[in-house]
Design an enzyme around this catalytic site. Structure first.
Site, PDB file in Angstrom:
ATOM      1  N   GLU A 149       2.899 -11.858 -15.659  1.00  0.00           N
ATOM      2  CA  GLU A 149       3.636 -10.691 -16.135  1.00  0.00           C
ATOM      3  C   GLU A 149       4.088  -9.905 -14.913  1.00  0.00           C
ATOM      4  OE1 GLU A 149       0.446 -10.814 -15.604  1.00  0.00           O
ATOM      5  OE2 GLU A 149       0.206  -9.018 -14.362  1.00  0.00           O
ATOM      6  N   LYS A 155       0.092  -7.657  -2.846  1.00  0.00           N
ATOM      7  CA  LYS A 155      -0.014  -8.562  -3.994  1.00  0.00           C
ATOM      8  C   LYS A 155      -0.086 -10.051  -3.624  1.00  0.00           C
ATOM      9  CE  LYS A 155       1.635  -5.692  -7.724  1.00  0.00           C
ATOM     10  NZ  LYS A 155       2.016  -4.417  -7.088  1.00  0.00           N
ATOM     11  N   SER A 199      -0.199   0.191   0.848  1.00  0.00           N
ATOM     12  CA  SER A 199      -0.166  -1.012   0.008  1.00  0.00           C
ATOM     13  C   SER A 199       1.154  -1.767   0.043  1.00  0.00           C
ATOM     14  CB  SER A 199      -0.508  -0.634  -1.436  1.00  0.00           C
ATOM     15  OG  SER A 199       0.376   0.358  -1.923  1.00  0.00           O
TER      16      SER A 199
HETATM   17  C1  PLP Z   1       1.758  -3.176  -7.611  1.00  0.00           C
HETATM   18  C2  PLP Z   1       1.609  -2.189  -6.529  1.00  0.00           C
HETATM   19  C3  PLP Z   1       0.614  -1.181  -6.599  1.00  0.00           C
HETATM   20  C4  PLP Z   1      -0.247  -0.954  -7.805  1.00  0.00           C
HETATM   21  O1  PLP Z   1      -1.113  -1.996  -8.135  1.00  0.00           O
HETATM   22  P1  PLP Z   1      -2.664  -1.963  -7.848  1.00  0.00           P
HETATM   23  O2  PLP Z   1      -3.179  -3.133  -8.593  1.00  0.00           O
HETATM   24  O3  PLP Z   1      -3.206  -0.667  -8.330  1.00  0.00           O
HETATM   25  O4  PLP Z   1      -2.832  -2.104  -6.376  1.00  0.00           O
HETATM   26  C5  PLP Z   1       0.460  -0.344  -5.508  1.00  0.00           C
HETATM   27  N1  PLP Z   1       1.253  -0.444  -4.417  1.00  0.00           N
HETATM   28  C6  PLP Z   1       2.218  -1.380  -4.332  1.00  0.00           C
HETATM   29  C7  PLP Z   1       3.054  -1.439  -3.105  1.00  0.00           C
HETATM   30  C8  PLP Z   1       2.423  -2.285  -5.374  1.00  0.00           C
HETATM   31  O5  PLP Z   1       3.394  -3.202  -5.275  1.00  0.00           O
END
Ligand code: PLP
Length: 390
Positions: free
Chosen positions: A96, A74, A365
């Protein structure tokens, strides 16, 4: 763009300014330096040797977005948009947040540039994610509780949009996923395409070839679209997005798999896309063990990519994600976020069916530190449930 008339002008201004910024070498250089020195890019592409050996099929690589500052992808988007906000002369940042990860990334970027920051968050989420609420406050952000409706992410977005309509001259709305009205989905995708660009270059160097398959979890869809984007024109590369299957995707079960049966085209929070709603268009209640995937709509570009057949979408249940969370921790020494564990679960499902010479890349992610309390609580509740007698 499906927004109140008052937001059309600021959205057009944002689109125009973004178009200028993206071709401005000074903007791109400043962002690249921030990503390198503050966020920790490039992230490693890591060969998961023990997981590969255990599954006995495709060679599994992990793109380590979990190693970034604040613990997830993010920050890529938060830094990009904060530079845009500064360029537009905005002194006040609003956002948000659901699980609090985007709120933390935004508060971090705002603190780095000394900007006022207000984060809207549902009171239910504030309770579940108390640690992230504290982090945002330490970073100097004001966390604004939202009590409407289910008091989670959807209501927090409504409240942020309401604030933006009222304070649009001074305020920049830093949206957290590849969602909302244009230009956000495109802009957020472009701020995350560094994930895919690096993966492409790293694979070329390490393997000299393209992967057979790439897997990412899909909440709003930002980590997935950034990871997939540079590979869209490589038809030999299979791209798979993994949604939250929750309790299961059968009739009456709660989940957040918008592309499973039950999902349909509709309009929510500024964009036309696939979402979960009843016959009257009322948005369904969703459920996932991972707050970051627990949302009724998906980024519109994903709806398009599914419709044209370029990206396939699967789902993993809460239980499968939790099993994958433990497998990755024990096998590789990496505790993934519960969102990420959905992508890992799908990789665990397909890797054994693929030949050993194929390559599979999973976008890791985020890291699981934020989820430790929740996993403890869930497993304690399961352990204390009366056992069924056979
Ligand atoms: C917020 C988040 C997501 C989901 O958000 P996307 O916009 O679909 O990427 C996925 N993995 C992690 C670690 C997150 O913090």
């Amino acid at each position: 763009m499906f927004v109140p008339e008052t937001l059309m002008t600021p959205l057009r201004e944002l689109a125009v300014e973004y178009d200028r910024a993206r071709v401005d070498p000074a903007f791109q250089e400043e962002l690249a330096a921030l990503l390198r020195n503050f966020a920790g890019r490039p992230t490693p592409l890591y060969l998961a040797e023990r997981l590969t050996a255990r599954l006995g099929g495709a060679k599994i690589y992990l793109k380590r977005e979990d190693l970034l500052h604040t613990g997830a992808h993010k920050i890529n988007n938060a830094l990009g948009q904060i530079l845009l906000a500064r360029r537009m002369g905005k002194q006040r940042i609003i956002a948000e947040t659901g699980a609090g990860q985007h709120g933390v990334a935004t508060a971090t970027a705002a603190a780095r540039f000394g900007l006022e920051c207000v984060i809207y968050m549902g009171t239910v989420d504030m309770e579940r994610q108390a640690l992230n609420v504290a982090r945002m406050r330490f970073l100097g952000a004001k966390v604004e509780p939202v009590t409407a409706g289910q008091a989670t992410l959807k209501e927090a977005i409504n409240e942020a949009m309401r604030d933006w309509v009222t304070n649009v001259r001074s305020t920049y709305y830093l949206l957290g996923s590849a969602l909302g009205p244009h230009p956000y989905p495109m802009m957020v995708r472009n701020f995350h395409r560094c994930i895919g660009d690096e993966t492409l270059a790293q694979l070329r160097e390490r393997e000299g070839r393209l992967p057979h398959e790439m897997i990412a979890c899909v909440g709003g869809g930002s980590n997935a679209i950034g990871f997939f984007f540079p590979f869209l024109d490589e038809p030999a590369v299979k791209l798979v997005g993994v949604e939250a299957g929750g309790e299961g995707t059968g009739a009456g079960q709660r989940h957040a798999a918008r592309f499973a049966t039950g999902g349909r085209l509709g309009v929510l929070q500024g964009t036309k896309t696939f979402l979960l709603a009843d016959g009257d268009g009322q948005i369904d209640l969703t459920h996932s063990v991972s707050a970051g995937l627990d949302y009724a709509a998906v980024g519109p570009e994903h709806s398009h990519l599914r419709e044209v057949g370029r990206v396939a979408y699967a789902s993993a249940t809460d239980e499968e994600a939790l099993a994958a969370f433990h497998t990755l921790a024990e096998c590789e020494g990496i505790i993934p976020a519960l969102e990420t564990a959905h992508a890992v679960a799908h990789a665990i499902r397909v890797a054994p069916t693929l030949p050993r010479e194929t390559i599979l890349v999973v976008n890791l992610s985020g890291r699981g530190d934020k989820d430790v309390q929740q996993v403890i609580a869930r497993e304690a509740a399961e352990a204390s449930r009366p056992q069924q007698v056979a």
